[in-house]
Design an enzyme around this catalytic site. Sequence first.
Site, PDB file in Angstrom:
ATOM      1  N   HIS A   1       0.847  -1.195   0.000  1.00  0.00           N
ATOM      2  CA  HIS A   1       0.000   0.000   0.000  1.00  0.00           C
ATOM      3  C   HIS A   1       0.877   1.237   0.000  1.00  0.00           C
ATOM      4  CE1 HIS A   1      -4.235  -1.410   1.079  1.00  0.00           C
ATOM      5  NE2 HIS A   1      -3.539  -2.482   0.729  1.00  0.00           N
TER       6      HIS A   1
ATOM      7  N   TYR B   1      -9.282   5.688   7.022  1.00  0.00           N
ATOM      8  CA  TYR B   1      -9.437   6.080   8.423  1.00  0.00           C
ATOM      9  C   TYR B   1     -10.469   7.200   8.425  1.00  0.00           C
ATOM     10  CZ  TYR B   1      -5.152   3.577   9.754  1.00  0.00           C
ATOM     11  OH  TYR B   1      -4.204   2.615  10.007  1.00  0.00           O
TER      12      TYR B   1
ATOM     13  N   PRO C   1      -4.752   0.571  18.633  1.00  0.00           N
ATOM     14  CA  PRO C   1      -4.439   0.067  17.288  1.00  0.00           C
ATOM     15  C   PRO C   1      -4.480   1.109  16.169  1.00  0.00           C
ATOM     16  CG  PRO C   1      -6.636  -0.628  17.946  1.00  0.00           C
ATOM     17  CD  PRO C   1      -6.035   0.033  19.142  1.00  0.00           C
TER      18      PRO C   1
ATOM     19  N   LYS D   1       0.741   0.011  15.092  1.00  0.00           N
ATOM     20  CA  LYS D   1       2.132  -0.109  15.509  1.00  0.00           C
ATOM     21  C   LYS D   1       2.463  -1.361  16.334  1.00  0.00           C
ATOM     22  CE  LYS D   1       3.978   3.358  13.618  1.00  0.00           C
ATOM     23  NZ  LYS D   1       3.837   2.767  12.291  1.00  0.00           N
TER      24      LYS D   1
ATOM     25  N   TYR E   1       3.913   6.662  10.223  1.00  0.00           N
ATOM     26  CA  TYR E   1       3.083   5.522   9.821  1.00  0.00           C
ATOM     27  C   TYR E   1       3.924   4.421   9.175  1.00  0.00           C
ATOM     28  CZ  TYR E   1      -1.183   3.129   8.392  1.00  0.00           C
ATOM     29  OH  TYR E   1      -2.193   2.201   8.254  1.00  0.00           O
TER      30      TYR E   1
HETATM   31  C1  PHB Z   1      -6.168  -4.036  10.346  1.00  0.00           C
HETATM   32  O1  PHB Z   1      -6.268  -4.251   9.131  1.00  0.00           O
HETATM   33  O2  PHB Z   1      -6.449  -4.908  11.175  1.00  0.00           O
HETATM   34  C2  PHB Z   1      -5.738  -2.706  10.832  1.00  0.00           C
HETATM   35  C3  PHB Z   1      -5.343  -1.752   9.914  1.00  0.00           C
HETATM   36  C4  PHB Z   1      -4.930  -0.499  10.365  1.00  0.00           C
HETATM   37  C5  PHB Z   1      -4.951  -0.215  11.711  1.00  0.00           C
HETATM   38  C6  PHB Z   1      -5.337  -1.175  12.621  1.00  0.00           C
HETATM   39  C7  PHB Z   1      -5.738  -2.439  12.180  1.00  0.00           C
HETATM   40  O3  PHB Z   1      -4.578   1.020  12.133  1.00  0.00           O
END
Ligand code: PHB
Length: 395
Positions: free
Chosen positions: A76, A204, A295, A299, A387
């Site tokens: 990505h 997000y 989450p 990280k 990130y």
């Molecule tokens: C996930 O795909 O489980 C996932 C992706 C991004 C995050 C947290 C979890 O910030």
Amino acid sequence: MSRTERTQVGIVGAGPAGLVLAHLLHLQGIDSVVLEARGREYVEGRIRAGVLEHGTVELLDEMGVAGRLREQGLPHHGFELQFGGARHRIDLSGLTGRHITVYGQQEVVRDLIAARLATGRPLVFEAEDVSLHELESESPRVRYRHRGAEVELVCDVVAGCDGHHGTCRDSIPDGVLSVFARDYPFGWLGILAEVAPSSEELIYCWSERGFALHSMRTPRLTRLYLQCAHDEEIEAWPDDRIWEELHARLDLDGWTLGEGPIVEKGVTGMRSFVVEPMQHGRLFLAGDAAHIVPPTGAKGLNLAVADVRVLAAALGAWYREGDTAPLAAYSETALRRVWRAEHFSWWMTTMLHRPPGGDVFDAKLQLSQLAYVASSRAAATSLAENYVGFEPDPA
Ligand code: PHB
Ligand code: APR
């Protein structure tokens, strides 16, 4: 029946931290025993996060365990921030020259277990009643029970890689550790659905109804999260209600979320937690055993891998050259990255989640911050470099 065994490094826990450490030690010719409380099926089936930093993928590659990851992982190069009815792309590759890879943590664990078994070195599943002894001596011991036998494992050092609810951290005498923690007044309800992702990239999403995240595992499996109460009862969320709420938060004019059968769902609380130091005597803590992050910044797994990379290098220097300095500095070195990730995860969480009882002032601040990140190259670069994985200066 009881017996005594001997190894160089006793590793408690076969999550990403324990398994990566075991393999990095193996590659340096250092012997270890990995003790895992659960069975192999359980460990390989446990659904967790799925975002691998650039450096994590590079390390797994150098270790020779990234075959499937290179084939099936989804690179990505950016992600979307959604707020105020629009999406704004954060161009990770353009801003940093680095990208992330989406590949489930349980797939990483599966690859690492296969690699460990192929070395022929011990990995003990269903190790019961693991306890640590004589940590301040030169030969710490790990006792456990396996298939009815009592085993005492005599080690040079012990690596506590047994996660947030493990036993290693609690084996350190009272008064040694300082604990720094923050609980958030919300959690995430996560689902895995059998449907193609509705967007190529992660989304997000800030919404007045609370945060939502669109993620994925494979071209046919979508991973979705909703901000919920920290003690939310999953029973209160039949599938229809989950989809309705996801649509209410994520849908935009001309874009709707695709639905499919939900194959997994669960609620996780959100917490920031760090203990200092990450070592005591001959015990070294790594990964979730020493720290956890909410989450939102993706990280957790990456930090666990970063810790054991430092620890494996320090153990290598000690065994090869008798150099004790890197091992003595382990905690200090690891904590520099840990605190950077703690701040980033807290910041992402605070920017994107609606606090219960939050007022319009809170919302205005969040929206202003999001607009700043979406429109300032400097602010977007700061987000992006954290990130993809920021490497603090070595000293
Ligand atoms: C996930 O795909 O489980 C996932 C992706 C991004 C995050 C947290 C979890 O910030
Ligand atoms: N004895 C032996 N094993 C134990 C014990 C114990 N007393 N307690 C826990 N374990 C095992 C768990 O069953 C688990 O397999 O230790 C392992 C710890 O693994 P993780 O929880 O995955 O922790 P870590 O390797 O540090 O990886 C951190 O996992 O929780 C996610 O989001 C987190 O991505 C991050 C990653």
